[in-house]
Scaffold this motif. Structure first.
Motif, PDB file in Angstrom:
ATOM      1  N   THR A 100      37.520  42.392  47.065  1.00 44.69           N
ATOM      2  CA  THR A 100      38.713  41.711  46.285  1.00 44.69           C
ATOM      3  C   THR A 100      40.111  42.061  46.012  1.00 44.69           C
ATOM      4  O   THR A 100      40.056  43.478  45.075  1.00 44.69           O
ATOM      5  CB  THR A 100      37.879  40.840  45.927  1.00 44.69           C
ATOM      6  OG1 THR A 100      36.349  40.619  46.539  1.00 44.69           O
ATOM      7  CG2 THR A 100      38.716  39.623  45.664  1.00 44.69           C
ATOM      8  N   ARG A 101      41.147  41.320  46.728  1.00 42.96           N
ATOM      9  CA  ARG A 101      42.213  42.125  46.213  1.00 42.96           C
ATOM     10  C   ARG A 101      43.086  41.280  45.680  1.00 42.96           C
ATOM     11  O   ARG A 101      42.742  39.642  46.282  1.00 42.96           O
ATOM     12  CB  ARG A 101      43.032  42.622  47.297  1.00 42.96           C
ATOM     13  CG  ARG A 101      42.553  44.325  48.248  1.00 42.96           C
ATOM     14  CD  ARG A 101      44.102  45.105  48.879  1.00 42.96           C
ATOM     15  NE  ARG A 101      44.997  44.735  48.050  1.00 42.96           N
ATOM     16  CZ  ARG A 101      45.960  45.365  47.826  1.00 42.96           C
ATOM     17  NH1 ARG A 101      45.304  47.269  48.193  1.00 42.96           N
ATOM     18  NH2 ARG A 101      47.001  45.959  47.410  1.00 42.96           N
ATOM     19  N   GLU A 102      44.827  41.580  44.446  1.00 46.20           N
ATOM     20  CA  GLU A 102      45.271  40.788  44.286  1.00 46.20           C
ATOM     21  C   GLU A 102      45.988  40.534  45.205  1.00 46.20           C
ATOM     22  O   GLU A 102      46.789  41.122  46.048  1.00 46.20           O
ATOM     23  CB  GLU A 102      45.289  41.074  42.964  1.00 46.20           C
ATOM     24  CG  GLU A 102      44.659  41.253  41.616  1.00 46.20           C
ATOM     25  CD  GLU A 102      44.211  39.535  40.814  1.00 46.20           C
ATOM     26  OE1 GLU A 102      44.699  39.780  40.753  1.00 46.20           O
ATOM     27  OE2 GLU A 102      43.233  39.948  40.199  1.00 46.20           O
ATOM     28  N   GLY A 162      46.160  38.051  48.501  1.00 47.91           N
ATOM     29  CA  GLY A 162      44.289  38.324  48.329  1.00 47.91           C
ATOM     30  C   GLY A 162      43.300  38.001  48.501  1.00 47.91           C
ATOM     31  O   GLY A 162      43.354  36.954  49.472  1.00 47.91           O
ATOM     32  N   GLY A 163      41.988  38.012  48.297  1.00 41.52           N
ATOM     33  CA  GLY A 163      41.187  37.342  49.018  1.00 41.52           C
ATOM     34  C   GLY A 163      40.269  39.242  49.545  1.00 41.52           C
ATOM     35  O   GLY A 163      40.151  40.429  48.557  1.00 41.52           O
ATOM     36  N   GLU A 164      39.107  39.034  49.720  1.00 47.95           N
ATOM     37  CA  GLU A 164      38.068  39.360  50.154  1.00 47.95           C
ATOM     38  C   GLU A 164      38.881  40.137  51.823  1.00 47.95           C
ATOM     39  O   GLU A 164      39.369  39.986  52.817  1.00 47.95           O
ATOM     40  CB  GLU A 164      36.418  38.960  50.978  1.00 47.95           C
ATOM     41  CG  GLU A 164      35.363  40.143  51.245  1.00 47.95           C
ATOM     42  CD  GLU A 164      34.521  39.217  51.482  1.00 47.95           C
ATOM     43  OE1 GLU A 164      33.241  40.240  50.945  1.00 47.95           O
ATOM     44  OE2 GLU A 164      34.524  38.047  51.585  1.00 47.95           O
ATOM     45  N   TYR A 165      38.494  41.570  51.633  1.00 46.84           N
ATOM     46  CA  TYR A 165      38.954  42.246  52.967  1.00 46.84           C
ATOM     47  C   TYR A 165      37.774  43.916  53.384  1.00 46.84           C
ATOM     48  O   TYR A 165      37.272  43.908  52.724  1.00 46.84           O
ATOM     49  CB  TYR A 165      40.054  43.146  52.461  1.00 46.84           C
ATOM     50  CG  TYR A 165      41.644  42.496  52.607  1.00 46.84           C
ATOM     51  CD1 TYR A 165      42.266  42.357  53.564  1.00 46.84           C
ATOM     52  CD2 TYR A 165      41.894  41.898  51.401  1.00 46.84           C
ATOM     53  CE1 TYR A 165      43.695  41.767  53.174  1.00 46.84           C
ATOM     54  CE2 TYR A 165      42.893  41.136  51.251  1.00 46.84           C
ATOM     55  CZ  TYR A 165      43.678  41.052  52.245  1.00 46.84           C
ATOM     56  OH  TYR A 165      44.723  40.270  52.557  1.00 46.84           O
ATOM     57  N   PRO A 202      41.780  41.359  56.387  1.00 46.65           N
ATOM     58  CA  PRO A 202      41.275  40.167  55.745  1.00 46.65           C
ATOM     59  C   PRO A 202      39.806  39.169  57.144  1.00 46.65           C
ATOM     60  O   PRO A 202      40.244  38.908  57.925  1.00 46.65           O
ATOM     61  CB  PRO A 202      42.492  39.123  55.322  1.00 46.65           C
ATOM     62  CG  PRO A 202      43.306  39.435  57.161  1.00 46.65           C
ATOM     63  CD  PRO A 202      42.991  41.037  57.235  1.00 46.65           C
TER      64      PRO A 202
END
Length: 154
Positions: A7-9, A92-95, A150
């Motif tokens: 998970t990235r910002e 951001g979010g799940e990758y 993503p």
């Protein structure tokens, strides 16, 4: 090929971009150009975390499979963006993350992700975050790459 999830910002990125089709040789030419003319060094001087990306930004109309390819770094907000640079926010979010241990393995990694892994996995490309990206880093004495896609559950 192993996949991991992170998970990235949101990341503010700046760089140089061109419109291309998948696997276009113009991408390599852009890398050669900005490394040869000093633009890459100017970018790195404006980076906060020294993160280096190859962003693949999908266009809303997806016409002719064209997308914007941007050689970018994370942007230190305390540093002014030069007039010839573009700004983009990597959402951001799940990758899903795939490792390409050498530069020669980047194209086959993308092929595997989009032709094999995504169609058979429980994940789909998250259209609301319209960019996947290459994240470049040093692996010993070589440059390696991680491909970030993503994803959302199907």
């Amino acid at each position: 090929m192993d996949v991991r999830f992170v998970t990235r910002e949101d990341t503010s990125a700046i760089g140089y971009a061109i419109m291309v089709k998948p696997m276009d040789p113009e991408i390599s030419k852009l890398w050669e150009k900005i490394h040869g003319n000093g633009d890459f060094q100017r970018l790195m001087a404006k980076s906060g975390k020294m993160e280096n990306f190859g962003l693949c930004i999908m266009q809303p109309d997806r016409q002719d499979d064209l997308f914007k390819y941007m050689i970018a770094v994370d942007h230190d907000p305390a540093k002014e963006i030069d007039a010839d640079m573009e700004q983009y926010t990597v959402q951001g979010g799940e990758y899903a993350v795939f490792h390409a241990p050498t530069m020669a393995e980047i194209k086959p990694t993308f092929s595997y992700i989009y032709e094999t892994w995504l169609p058979t996995s429980e994940y789909a490309f998250d259209e609301s975050r319209n960019a996947d990206f290459e994240y470049y880093f040093m692996d010993g004495t070589d440059i390696a790459c991680a491909v970030y896609v993503p994803v959302i559950m199907k």
